[in-house]
Design a protein around this motif. Structure first.
Motif, PDB file in Angstrom:
ATOM      1  N   PHE A  34      21.194 138.147  72.859  1.00 18.27           N
ATOM      2  CA  PHE A  34      22.050 139.329  72.816  1.00 18.27           C
ATOM      3  C   PHE A  34      22.035 139.918  71.417  1.00 18.27           C
ATOM      4  N   TYR A  36      24.737 142.005  68.959  1.00 19.83           N
ATOM      5  CA  TYR A  36      26.095 142.477  68.710  1.00 19.83           C
ATOM      6  C   TYR A  36      26.066 143.327  67.449  1.00 19.83           C
ATOM      7  N   GLN A  38      28.622 144.545  64.230  1.00 20.10           N
ATOM      8  CA  GLN A  38      29.884 144.218  63.588  1.00 20.10           C
ATOM      9  C   GLN A  38      30.102 145.179  62.430  1.00 20.10           C
ATOM     10  N   LYS A  42      35.551 143.836  60.820  1.00 24.22           N
ATOM     11  CA  LYS A  42      35.997 143.973  62.211  1.00 24.22           C
ATOM     12  C   LYS A  42      35.351 142.888  63.070  1.00 24.22           C
ATOM     13  N   GLU A  43      35.722 142.891  64.347  1.00 23.23           N
ATOM     14  CA  GLU A  43      35.154 141.907  65.245  1.00 23.23           C
ATOM     15  C   GLU A  43      33.775 142.332  65.739  1.00 23.23           C
ATOM     16  N   PRO A  44      32.924 141.355  66.107  1.00 22.51           N
ATOM     17  CA  PRO A  44      31.628 141.693  66.709  1.00 22.51           C
ATOM     18  C   PRO A  44      31.851 142.345  68.064  1.00 22.51           C
ATOM     19  N   LEU A  46      29.670 143.532  71.607  1.00 22.37           N
ATOM     20  CA  LEU A  46      28.416 143.402  72.329  1.00 22.37           C
ATOM     21  C   LEU A  46      27.695 144.744  72.375  1.00 22.37           C
ATOM     22  N   SER A  49      22.212 143.176  75.983  1.00 20.81           N
ATOM     23  CA  SER A  49      21.499 141.952  76.309  1.00 20.81           C
ATOM     24  C   SER A  49      20.015 142.190  76.075  1.00 20.81           C
ATOM     25  N   LEU A  87      24.066 141.548  64.675  1.00 21.04           N
ATOM     26  CA  LEU A  87      23.961 140.107  64.848  1.00 21.04           C
ATOM     27  C   LEU A  87      23.136 139.784  66.084  1.00 21.04           C
ATOM     28  N   PHE A  99      24.670 132.230  66.511  1.00 25.96           N
ATOM     29  CA  PHE A  99      24.664 133.575  65.946  1.00 25.96           C
ATOM     30  C   PHE A  99      23.810 133.594  64.683  1.00 25.96           C
TER      31      PHE A  99
ATOM     32  N   GLY B  42      27.092 133.081  59.361  1.00 22.77           N
ATOM     33  CA  GLY B  42      27.263 133.717  60.658  1.00 22.77           C
ATOM     34  C   GLY B  42      28.473 133.130  61.361  1.00 22.77           C
ATOM     35  N   LEU B  43      28.623 133.412  62.627  1.00 23.80           N
ATOM     36  CA  LEU B  43      29.730 132.852  63.395  1.00 23.80           C
ATOM     37  C   LEU B  43      29.347 131.463  63.884  1.00 23.80           C
ATOM     38  N   PHE B  90      37.693 134.126  64.768  1.00 24.72           N
ATOM     39  CA  PHE B  90      37.612 135.035  65.899  1.00 24.72           C
ATOM     40  C   PHE B  90      37.750 134.270  67.202  1.00 24.72           C
ATOM     41  N   GLU B  99      28.129 136.971  77.814  1.00 25.27           N
ATOM     42  CA  GLU B  99      28.570 138.225  77.197  1.00 25.27           C
ATOM     43  C   GLU B  99      30.048 138.085  76.825  1.00 25.27           C
ATOM     44  N   GLN B 100      30.293 138.109  75.531  1.00 27.96           N
ATOM     45  CA  GLN B 100      31.633 137.780  75.052  1.00 27.96           C
ATOM     46  C   GLN B 100      32.314 138.983  74.414  1.00 27.96           C
ATOM     47  N   PHE B 102      35.360 139.960  71.761  1.00 30.42           N
ATOM     48  CA  PHE B 102      36.057 139.336  70.653  1.00 30.42           C
ATOM     49  C   PHE B 102      37.393 139.992  70.342  1.00 30.42           C
ATOM     50  N   GLY B 103      38.312 139.152  69.871  1.00 30.04           N
ATOM     51  CA  GLY B 103      39.561 139.664  69.335  1.00 30.04           C
ATOM     52  C   GLY B 103      39.346 140.177  67.930  1.00 30.04           C
ATOM     53  N   PRO B 104      40.391 140.772  67.325  1.00 24.85           N
ATOM     54  CA  PRO B 104      40.261 141.415  66.011  1.00 24.85           C
ATOM     55  C   PRO B 104      40.147 140.434  64.851  1.00 24.85           C
ATOM     56  N   GLY B 105      40.389 139.160  65.082  1.00 29.79           N
ATOM     57  CA  GLY B 105      40.226 138.174  64.020  1.00 29.79           C
ATOM     58  C   GLY B 105      41.513 137.848  63.277  1.00 29.79           C
ATOM     59  N   ARG B 107      42.479 136.389  59.422  1.00 31.27           N
ATOM     60  CA  ARG B 107      41.995 135.999  58.080  1.00 31.27           C
ATOM     61  C   ARG B 107      42.922 134.933  57.543  1.00 31.27           C
TER      62      ARG B 107
END
Lengths: 109, 111
Positions: A34, A36, A38, A42-44, A46, A49, A87, A99, B42-43, B90, B99-100, B102-105, B107
């Protein structure tokens, strides 16, 4: 060697240009990938695919090259809003999701 | 509002304290995940859950505890925070794990 590797960039391209970047993976058995995006702090989110046959979504095209073990993302007619970190993800199972560290893209006016 | 939320968004704590990060989703997704994101790494997956009362370790679970008594909530607890746990956390949810969303995170800074 990292399991998923990306050129960190930054790629700095003018608006309207076409830009492409790759992501290499080490697990030859990996099946799903996939992309993504970012935005800074902020959040990643999608993006798309990556299918074996390649897939296209508007200005974005993703491709998979199993022989050389990399996936690619091509962005045509780039917009200022495309500036972000991209990503790549190697998904094998819920417990093995790798990732990449991301490629930074900056589009200039 | 529908979606996935995290709280708190920012947290400063001290070494040795217990901290709980909350994650809530309204989509009734089966899968939920916790990641940490650090520069150069990375994550990285900490824990995930396939359904209520089912949790499992990811790549970096040491020092963390999770629970999932309800489908919509997936809290992450740092039992005794260390400086190395300073990061952005996150939460994500997914129907099939691939396929995910994500929330805003959150810190988190551990002093």
């Amino acid at each position: 060697r990292k399991e998923v590797e990306q050129d960190p960039g930054p790629f700095n391209v003018p608006e309207g240009a076409t830009v492409a970047f790759n992501c290499t993976y080490s697990n030859s058995a990996s099946q799903s990938f996939f992309w993504y995006r970012q935005d800074c702090r902020k959040e990643p989110k999608l993006l798309m695919s990556v299918y074996s046959s390649g897939n296209e979504d508007g200005r974005f095209t993703a491709q998979l090259n199993r022989a050389s073990q990399y996936i690619s993302l091509l962005i045509r007619d780039s917009k200022l809003s495309d500036s972000a970190t991209y990503l790549c993800v190697d998904y094998s199972s819920a417990s093995k999701i790798i990732f990449g560290s991301g490629t930074r893209l900056s589009i200039r006016p | 509002d529908a979606g996935i939320t995290q709280s708190p968004r920012y947290k400063i704590t001290e070494t040795g304290r217990q901290v709980t990060l909350m994650c809530h989703q309204t989509w009734s997704h089966s899968y939920m995940f916790w990641y940490r994101q650090d520069l150069g790494h990375g994550l990285r997956l900490i824990y995930y859950s396939a359904a209520a009362d089912i949790t499992d370790k990811g790549e970096v679970p040491d020092g963390y505890v999770v629970s999932r008594s309800k489908t919509e909530n997936f809290p992450l607890t740092l039992e005794s925070a260390t400086r190395s746990q300073t990061s952005v956390y996150f939460c994500a949810s997914s129907v099939l794990a691939n396929e995910q969303f994500f929330g805003p995170g959150t810190r988190l800074t551990v002093l």
